[in-house]
Structures are given as C-alpha cells and as structure tokens.
Scaffold this motif. Structure first.
Motif, mmCIF file in Angstrom:
data_model
loop_
_atom_site.group_PDB
_atom_site.id
_atom_site.type_symbol
_atom_site.label_atom_id
_atom_site.label_comp_id
_atom_site.label_asym_id
_atom_site.label_seq_id
_atom_site.Cartn_x
_atom_site.Cartn_y
_atom_site.Cartn_z
ATOM 1 N N GLU A 157 -2.811 -8.289 -15.282
ATOM 2 C CA GLU A 157 -4.097 -8.361 -14.886
ATOM 3 C C GLU A 157 -4.254 -9.188 -13.768
ATOM 4 O O GLU A 157 -5.426 -8.831 -12.929
ATOM 5 C CB GLU A 157 -5.177 -8.622 -15.888
ATOM 6 N N LEU A 158 -3.534 -10.156 -13.444
ATOM 7 C CA LEU A 158 -3.623 -11.303 -12.245
ATOM 8 C C LEU A 158 -3.062 -10.661 -11.012
ATOM 9 O O LEU A 158 -3.199 -11.004 -10.250
ATOM 10 C CB LEU A 158 -2.742 -12.425 -12.857
ATOM 11 N N VAL A 159 -2.023 -10.066 -11.121
ATOM 12 C CA VAL A 159 -1.213 -9.234 -10.038
ATOM 13 C C VAL A 159 -1.456 -7.854 -9.366
ATOM 14 O O VAL A 159 -1.670 -7.610 -8.070
ATOM 15 C CB VAL A 159 0.230 -9.234 -10.215
ATOM 16 N N ALA A 160 -2.387 -7.212 -10.209
ATOM 17 C CA ALA A 160 -2.861 -5.891 -9.851
ATOM 18 C C ALA A 160 -3.885 -6.018 -8.464
ATOM 19 O O ALA A 160 -4.718 -6.702 -8.396
ATOM 20 C CB ALA A 160 -3.640 -5.239 -10.770
ATOM 21 N N GLY A 161 -3.140 -5.174 -7.390
ATOM 22 C CA GLY A 161 -3.944 -5.318 -6.077
ATOM 23 C C GLY A 161 -3.656 -6.357 -5.364
ATOM 24 O O GLY A 161 -4.291 -6.492 -4.178
ATOM 25 N N GLU A 186 4.862 -2.355 -10.793
ATOM 26 C CA GLU A 186 4.792 -1.615 -11.815
ATOM 27 C C GLU A 186 3.513 -1.952 -12.303
ATOM 28 O O GLU A 186 2.560 -1.218 -13.020
ATOM 29 C CB GLU A 186 5.753 -1.383 -12.865
ATOM 30 N N CYS A 187 2.937 -3.143 -12.061
ATOM 31 C CA CYS A 187 1.620 -3.535 -12.550
ATOM 32 C C CYS A 187 0.616 -3.824 -11.355
ATOM 33 O O CYS A 187 -0.390 -4.330 -11.488
ATOM 34 C CB CYS A 187 2.002 -5.238 -13.129
ATOM 35 N N GLY A 188 1.037 -3.048 -10.307
ATOM 36 C CA GLY A 188 0.010 -2.826 -9.419
ATOM 37 C C GLY A 188 0.070 -3.746 -8.431
ATOM 38 O O GLY A 188 -0.969 -3.613 -7.291
ATOM 39 N N ALA A 189 0.911 -4.606 -8.037
ATOM 40 C CA ALA A 189 1.079 -5.637 -7.070
ATOM 41 C C ALA A 189 1.616 -4.913 -5.827
ATOM 42 O O ALA A 189 2.476 -3.803 -5.963
ATOM 43 C CB ALA A 189 1.840 -6.712 -7.459
ATOM 44 N N PHE A 190 1.361 -5.350 -4.796
ATOM 45 C CA PHE A 190 1.665 -5.007 -3.426
ATOM 46 C C PHE A 190 2.954 -5.897 -2.959
ATOM 47 O O PHE A 190 2.544 -7.157 -2.579
ATOM 48 C CB PHE A 190 0.700 -5.049 -2.365
ATOM 49 N N VAL A 191 4.008 -5.654 -3.085
ATOM 50 C CA VAL A 191 5.325 -6.517 -2.826
ATOM 51 C C VAL A 191 6.018 -6.149 -1.634
ATOM 52 O O VAL A 191 6.756 -5.064 -1.741
ATOM 53 C CB VAL A 191 6.087 -6.825 -3.858
ATOM 54 N N ARG A 192 6.162 -6.706 -0.348
ATOM 55 C CA ARG A 192 6.825 -6.236 0.814
ATOM 56 C C ARG A 192 7.698 -7.397 1.292
ATOM 57 O O ARG A 192 8.377 -7.038 2.124
ATOM 58 C CB ARG A 192 5.882 -5.703 1.885
ATOM 59 N N GLU A 193 7.505 -8.642 0.778
ATOM 60 C CA GLU A 193 8.036 -9.720 1.218
ATOM 61 C C GLU A 193 8.569 -10.782 0.415
ATOM 62 O O GLU A 193 8.142 -10.656 -0.706
ATOM 63 C CB GLU A 193 6.905 -10.500 2.328
ATOM 64 N N ALA A 194 9.699 -11.471 0.791
ATOM 65 C CA ALA A 194 10.134 -12.678 0.216
ATOM 66 C C ALA A 194 10.599 -13.556 1.008
ATOM 67 O O ALA A 194 10.820 -13.424 2.137
ATOM 68 C CB ALA A 194 11.526 -12.108 -0.537
ATOM 69 N N VAL A 195 10.728 -14.852 0.687
ATOM 70 C CA VAL A 195 11.134 -16.207 1.217
ATOM 71 C C VAL A 195 11.967 -16.797 0.565
ATOM 72 O O VAL A 195 11.955 -16.951 -0.638
ATOM 73 C CB VAL A 195 9.994 -16.933 1.713
#
Ligand SMILES: [Zn+2]
Length: 200
Positions: A157-161, A186-195
């Motif tokens: 619920e905290l990562v969606a969107g 899968e939980c609706g987060a937008f993940v395109r980057e990592a450091v």
C-alpha cells in the motif's frame, strides 16, 4: 558493539590504506570520474566507482562491521548521485541476508540507504524482505511456485504508484536488483533506477 568500541579507540584509520587521519583518505577516495552508469535490464544504475582498490577495501571494512567506513561511503555516494535523484524518489534498500545480518549485528544496506536519504533529503522505505529458505520450507508447492523471486514486497500500500530508487552496495550481474524491482513493480511501484556503491 565491540566494533563500536574499536571505532571510539581508533577513530580514523583509512579503510583503504590504513593511514591515520581519515576513514577514507583523499588519495584513496575514488575520483569523481570513476563514477559510472550502466543499464541493467530496464534499470538505470549509477555507482560511485568500480569495485576495486580502496573503494573495495572500504566496502569490505563496512561489511565486516566498521560503521565509520559506512558513513564515508554514504557521503561519497550522496556526493556522486544525490543531484540526480528525482524530487519524487523514495529510496528502498536491497535487504541484507539475515545470516549476514546476525553476524554483523546491523543491517548495512538499510543503514546505507538511510544515510544517503538523510544527505539527499529523500525518504527511505524498508519495503522488501528476503524470502529465506526457512520460510520456503513451510509452504506448499503451489505457494513456492507463486513466490518466484527471492524478494517480497512487505508494504504494497506504500509503494503503489511511487517512484522508487533501489540502493545496494555492490552490483555484479544485477539480477538481485532486477529481482527487487520486479517484486516492487508487482505492487504497483515505478522502478527504473538504482544507486550502488560500486560495480564489480
Ligand atoms: Zn587511504
């Protein structure tokens, strides 16, 4: 605890070369030009440097429990990547293996993300956990098949969107990062980057 005492007694020997006066001396600090950027799958990954020389020694010192090395590494990472973190970004650390966590007494990945977050003024969410083999053992075959990756999102619920930037210490193949990104997506987060601290 023992390490903390040691840090108090011997506060500043360079983790790279052992010289006195700084946790990572000027000579051992990787130059800004060593910062690197790599595309791994759908992830844009930025690193403070390559996993060799003094940077590798400092990371190993941190993994063995030298927290002062962690402070310096977090500062280095913030200096190299903070400006590129979007104003919306929430930092999520790759969870440390529980066995290593027990050995070390603190979660070095979470600590790195928190220090980067406070320096870069970005919130940190401990949104992932490792699916350990103990947990797998109690599950049915069907449940195990559903749990494809090694990581699970514990705060859907905290990562969606939310736009998430993953944080890790060393990246080798990048499969761990992709695994973590997939669990969050899968939980609706937008993940395109990592450091990360370093590319191996
Ligand atoms: Zn040095």
């Amino acid at each position: 605890m023992f390490e903390s005492v040691l840090e108090l007694l011997f506060p500043a020997a360079c983790a790279g070369c052992g010289c006195a006066g700084a946790v990572l001396c000027a000579a051992c600090t990787p130059p800004a030009g060593a910062a690197a950027r790599l595309q791994i799958g759908w992830l844009d990954v930025r690193a403070a440097g390559r996993y060799d020389g003094a940077l590798r020694t400092a990371i190993l010192a941190y993994k063995r429990g030298r927290r002062d090395a962690g402070n310096v590494l977090a500062a280095l990472l913030a200096e190299r990547v903070a400006a590129d973190l979007g104003a919306e970004a929430v930092l999520v650390p790759v969870p440390t293996a529980t066995k290593r966590l027990r050995e070390r007494g603190f979660d070095q990945g979470a600590r790195l993300a928190q220090q980067l977050g406070s320096r870069a003024n970005r919130p940190v969410l401990l949104a992932l956990r490792r699916r350990d083999s103990d947990a797998q053992r109690g599950r049915s075959r069907i449940e195990r098949l559903h749990a494809r990756g090694h990581f699970a999102c514990v705060a859907p619920e905290l990562v969606a969107g939310v736009r998430i930037v993953l944080v890790d210490d060393v990246v080798t193949t990048g499969s761990t990062l992709l695994d973590c990104a997939a669990a969050l997506q899968e939980c609706g987060a937008f993940v395109r980057e990592a450091v990360v601290l370093a590319f191996a």
